[in-house]
Each structure stands twice: as C-alpha cells, then as structure tokens.
Design a protein around this motif. Structure first.
Motif, PDB file in Angstrom:
ATOM      1  N   LYS A  91     -18.158   4.547  -3.071  1.00 31.67           N
ATOM      2  CA  LYS A  91     -18.257   3.634  -1.918  1.00 31.67           C
ATOM      3  C   LYS A  91     -18.329   4.421  -0.631  1.00 31.67           C
ATOM      4  CE  LYS A  91     -17.588   0.558  -5.004  1.00 31.67           C
ATOM      5  NZ  LYS A  91     -18.480  -0.490  -5.433  1.00 31.67           N
ATOM      6  N   LYS A 110     -22.661  -4.441   2.647  1.00 28.54           N
ATOM      7  CA  LYS A 110     -21.730  -5.538   2.345  1.00 28.54           C
ATOM      8  C   LYS A 110     -20.960  -5.910   3.612  1.00 28.54           C
ATOM      9  CE  LYS A 110     -19.646  -5.427  -1.710  1.00 28.54           C
ATOM     10  NZ  LYS A 110     -18.697  -5.235  -2.831  1.00 28.54           N
ATOM     11  N   GLY A 130      -8.545  -3.513  -4.322  1.00 27.97           N
ATOM     12  CA  GLY A 130      -9.638  -2.818  -5.010  1.00 27.97           C
ATOM     13  C   GLY A 130     -10.523  -2.111  -3.996  1.00 27.97           C
ATOM     14  N   ASP A 152      -5.685   0.416  -4.833  1.00 26.37           N
ATOM     15  CA  ASP A 152      -6.633   0.695  -5.915  1.00 26.37           C
ATOM     16  C   ASP A 152      -5.909   1.524  -6.975  1.00 26.37           C
ATOM     17  OD1 ASP A 152     -10.002   0.556  -5.919  1.00 26.37           O
ATOM     18  OD2 ASP A 152      -9.011   1.764  -7.470  1.00 26.37           O
ATOM     19  N   THR A 154      -7.194   3.459  -9.236  1.00 27.39           N
ATOM     20  CA  THR A 154      -7.937   4.626  -9.743  1.00 27.39           C
ATOM     21  C   THR A 154      -7.563   5.860  -8.925  1.00 27.39           C
ATOM     22  OG1 THR A 154      -9.728   3.133 -10.362  1.00 27.39           O
ATOM     23  CG2 THR A 154     -10.259   5.482 -10.263  1.00 27.39           C
ATOM     24  N   ILE A 180      -3.412  -5.156  -7.986  1.00 28.99           N
ATOM     25  CA  ILE A 180      -2.928  -6.401  -7.371  1.00 28.99           C
ATOM     26  C   ILE A 180      -1.631  -6.863  -8.048  1.00 28.99           C
ATOM     27  CG2 ILE A 180      -4.534  -7.756  -8.821  1.00 28.99           C
ATOM     28  CD1 ILE A 180      -3.334  -8.766  -5.304  1.00 28.99           C
ATOM     29  N   GLU A 181      -1.518  -6.545  -9.345  1.00 31.09           N
ATOM     30  CA  GLU A 181      -0.322  -6.977 -10.087  1.00 31.09           C
ATOM     31  C   GLU A 181       0.928  -6.223  -9.619  1.00 31.09           C
ATOM     32  OE1 GLU A 181      -3.128  -5.708 -11.200  1.00 31.09           O
ATOM     33  OE2 GLU A 181      -2.688  -3.822 -12.218  1.00 31.09           O
ATOM     34  N   MET A 196     -12.825  -7.768  -2.994  1.00 31.02           N
ATOM     35  CA  MET A 196     -14.276  -7.624  -3.124  1.00 31.02           C
ATOM     36  C   MET A 196     -14.563  -6.792  -4.374  1.00 31.02           C
ATOM     37  SD  MET A 196     -15.476  -7.424   0.849  1.00 31.02           S
ATOM     38  CE  MET A 196     -14.926  -5.777   1.281  1.00 31.02           C
ATOM     39  N   TYR A 200     -14.278 -10.591 -10.936  1.00 32.06           N
ATOM     40  CA  TYR A 200     -14.964 -10.636 -12.241  1.00 32.06           C
ATOM     41  C   TYR A 200     -14.365  -9.650 -13.245  1.00 32.06           C
ATOM     42  CZ  TYR A 200     -17.614  -6.831 -10.008  1.00 32.06           C
ATOM     43  OH  TYR A 200     -17.969  -5.683  -9.345  1.00 32.06           O
ATOM     44  N   ARG A 202     -11.128  -9.556 -13.640  1.00 29.19           N
ATOM     45  CA  ARG A 202      -9.824 -10.121 -14.012  1.00 29.19           C
ATOM     46  C   ARG A 202     -10.014 -11.114 -15.157  1.00 29.19           C
ATOM     47  NH1 ARG A 202      -6.289  -6.952 -12.909  1.00 29.19           N
ATOM     48  NH2 ARG A 202      -4.627  -8.471 -12.592  1.00 29.19           N
TER      49      ARG A 202
END
Ligand SMILES: Nc1ncnc2c1ncn2[C@@H]1O[C@H](C[S@+](CC[C@H]([NH3+])C(=O)[O-])CC(=O)[O-])[C@@H](O)[C@H]1O
Length: 329
Positions: A91, A110, A130, A152, A154, A180-181, A196, A200, A202
């Motif tokens: 990104k 975006k 994310g 994030d 990662t 997020i959890e 963003m 999809y 999840r």
C-alpha cells in the motif's frame, strides 16, 4: 518500535482498557517465535540511514519526506536497498528522499474517492482497521485528525510503518500489531472508524460491523470499503473456493444488501459514496511488489471475470453513523 509513549498517552483516558492490553498484544503480535522473518526485517529497520528531513508531506499522493539537500548516489542506493529488504510493499505510494516506493496499490486513488465525501477529520480520533503499512493513516493525519490509530496483524506491515515513521516522525500516528478482535469491546472512543478491504475477509460480516459500531463514539462515522457485486437488496456472493486467487474471501454483498446489513446492526444513514471496478493500473506488480497481482487474478480471455469465473473485483465505499448525536471531543 517503542509503544511506551502511546501507552502513557492512553492511561487514565477512555483508551485505558486498550493501554492495559497493549503490552500483551505487542508481545504476541511481534513474537520472534511466531514470525521467523521478523529478525531480518528488524535488521533492515535498524540499518536505515539517519537523514536530515527538510519537509514532510502527508496530504499529497506520495506520502513522504524530502531532505534538506540531495542525497549522494551511495546514500540514495543504501536507503533504496534497505527499504527493498522490507519487500513486498503493498500500500502506498511513498517517497523518501527521492526514493519512490512504487507499491502494488495506488492507495491514493482510494483516498481520492472518499476524501471529499466523509465527515471532515479535523480534530477527530480515528481508527483505521487493517491499515497495512499505514498509508491511509498518514493521509488521515494530513487531513487534520487529532490522533490516528491503525491496526494490522501482519508484522511486516508494522515494520514498514516504523521504517516510514523514522522519517515522518508523527507522534499522533500509530500502527499497532493487532486485529479488530483485539480492540477492547465497546470502546466507543473513535470519532471516525475506517474498515477498508477487511469485511470480505471476515467469516461473520455482521459481527465485524458490530465490532466497528462499538469502536465509535455516539454519532461517529464509519467509512467502510469492501468488495461488492452488482445486484438487488438481498443478493450476496459467497465464493465456494478462492476469489481472485484469495483464499479467505467470504461475503460479497450488493450495495443494497450492505446498506441493509448496516441498518440491521444499528447504523443510521448508510450512504454509498463510490463504486469502482478495480483496474490493473490501480493494483499491479512493481519493483516493490514483484509477486503476481490483479492482472494474474483475472480471466485472461475476459477481464470482467475473476480467474475462477466470478465477477471481477468491484469495490464500494459506504459511510454510516453510529446511533446518537456526535459531539466534538
Ligand atoms: N482481523 C483483522 N483485523 C484487522 N486487520 C486485518 C485482520 N486480518 C487481516 N487484516 C489486514 O487487513 C488488510 C487488508 S488489505 C486493505 C488495506 C487498506 N485498508 C486498504 O484499504 O488499502 C486488503 C486489500 O488489499 O483490500 C491487510 O493488511 C491485513 O493484514
């Protein structure tokens, strides 16, 4: 990668619950046992040269820093090679001292699609779920946010964030190794929450929307971007196998279905602010991300289809508000 100032900043505030959990999240999210490459990435981080920054740009396409004077060819090469050690860069784009990090994604496109249509970020506390290496986090800070927290899970992206932060030096922008959890339940502390490219991935989209709602202060704004299909209310695609070569894709709703999901979990005023097909100019292989990219994930005979025969990637951006009246911090 020193998170102590963030912990101290959060202690005794509405972020206290997270301040208490953060040390454990850091230990887990940046564990050498779990992530074998972490030592190599940290070596690259430590090898970045100390350079004097002249100007920092957070609110232009190429987020980055320029020097007070041009770098020597050797210093430029050293910076480029060290940053290359953190491949793949997904990104961006970024530009540090004339090194253009030409990332897989034109994430600035975006940002351009949403920047004028969201509530102004001035003075807001913002969460970017994310966030990758934090490209949009810096754009949010450039748009005037008071504090930006990206999350994030990662670890490479966390190291990339710190590589950029070495030169960008923003004490109100943080990227935390968490999913997020890991955000404490019902924190209700953010004025704007971005999710963003996550919904999809999840397995339970409703639970994700509820988690996002519960991060928001009353009346706060959600900015949700996700893969969608064309279709009516109630239509949704659940790819059986992979989707555009991605293994962990679950629910692709139509825009009307997505708006219905948002209302169902208590958001008000959902608005679709953009729908765009992802182009192979926006997501592509570069020197900084040499693996396959979108062009390899589409049907070579018919680019309107994914390689598996599903509709090609199409993304919508939707805003919605948590219930209640928003008051500035
Ligand atoms: N449980 C999780 N919680 C939070 N993040 C996660 C989780 N699981 C994976 N991720 C992270 O979510 C990001 C999804 S990319 C979107 C980047 C940016 N937002 C963009 O919109 O360009 C997808 C895309 O390319 O669209 C990755 O960085 C994952 O590590």
């Amino acid at each position: 990668m020193n998170y102590q100032p963030l912990i101290e900043r959060w202690q005794g505030t509405e972020m206290n619950a997270w301040a208490e959990r953060l040390p454990e999240q850091l230990a887990k999210g940046l564990s050498h046992q779990r992530y074998g490459d972490l030592a190599r990435w940290l070596e690259a981080l430590a090898a970045l040269p100390n350079l004097e920054v002249g100007e920092r740009t957070l609110n232009t396409s190429r987020v980055g820093a320029t020097g007070t004077e041009a770098l020597s060819v050797e210093a430029h090469d050293q910076l480029r090679q060290t940053l290359m050690g953190l491949h793949p860069w997904r990104k961006g784009p970024f530009e540090l001292f004339d090194v253009h990090i030409d990332t897989e994604w034109r994430s600035d496109w975006k940002w351009e699609r949403l920047a004028e249509s969201i509530a102004p970020l001035t003075g807001r506390r913002v969460l970017d779920v994310g966030c990758g290496s934090g490209y949009h986090c810096w754009r949010m800070a450039g748009a005037g946010a008071r504090e930006v927290i990206g999350i994030d899970p990662t670890p490479l992206f966390i190291v990339q964030f710190w590589a950029l932060q070495k030169y960008l030096l923003q004490d109100h922008v943080w990227v935390v190794p968490a999913g997020i959890e890991d955000v404490p339940a019902a924190l209700k502390a953010f004025d704007t929450v971005f999710s963003m490219g996550v919904l999809y991935h999840r397995r339970s989209p409703m639970d994700h929307l509820i988690e996002l709602r519960d991060c928001l202060r009353p009346g706060g704004e959600l900015v949700l971007e996700t893969l969608v299909i064309e279709g009516e209310a109630g239509e949704v695609l659940v790819p059986e196998g992979r989707y555009a070569r991605m293994g962990n894709v679950w629910f692709l709703p139509s825009c009307a279905t997505l708006e219905g999901w948002l209302r169902k979990v208590g958001f008000v005023n959902p608005q679709v602010i953009d729908v765009s097909n992802t182009s192979t100019d926006e997501q592509r292989s570069t020197d900084w991300m040499t693996f396959h990219s979108l062009a390899n994930f589409l049907d070579p005979e018919d680019p309107s289809k994914s390689i598996e025969g599903y509709p090609a990637p199409r993304r919508a951006i939707v805003t919605a508000n948590a219930p209640g009246k928003w008051q500035p911090l």
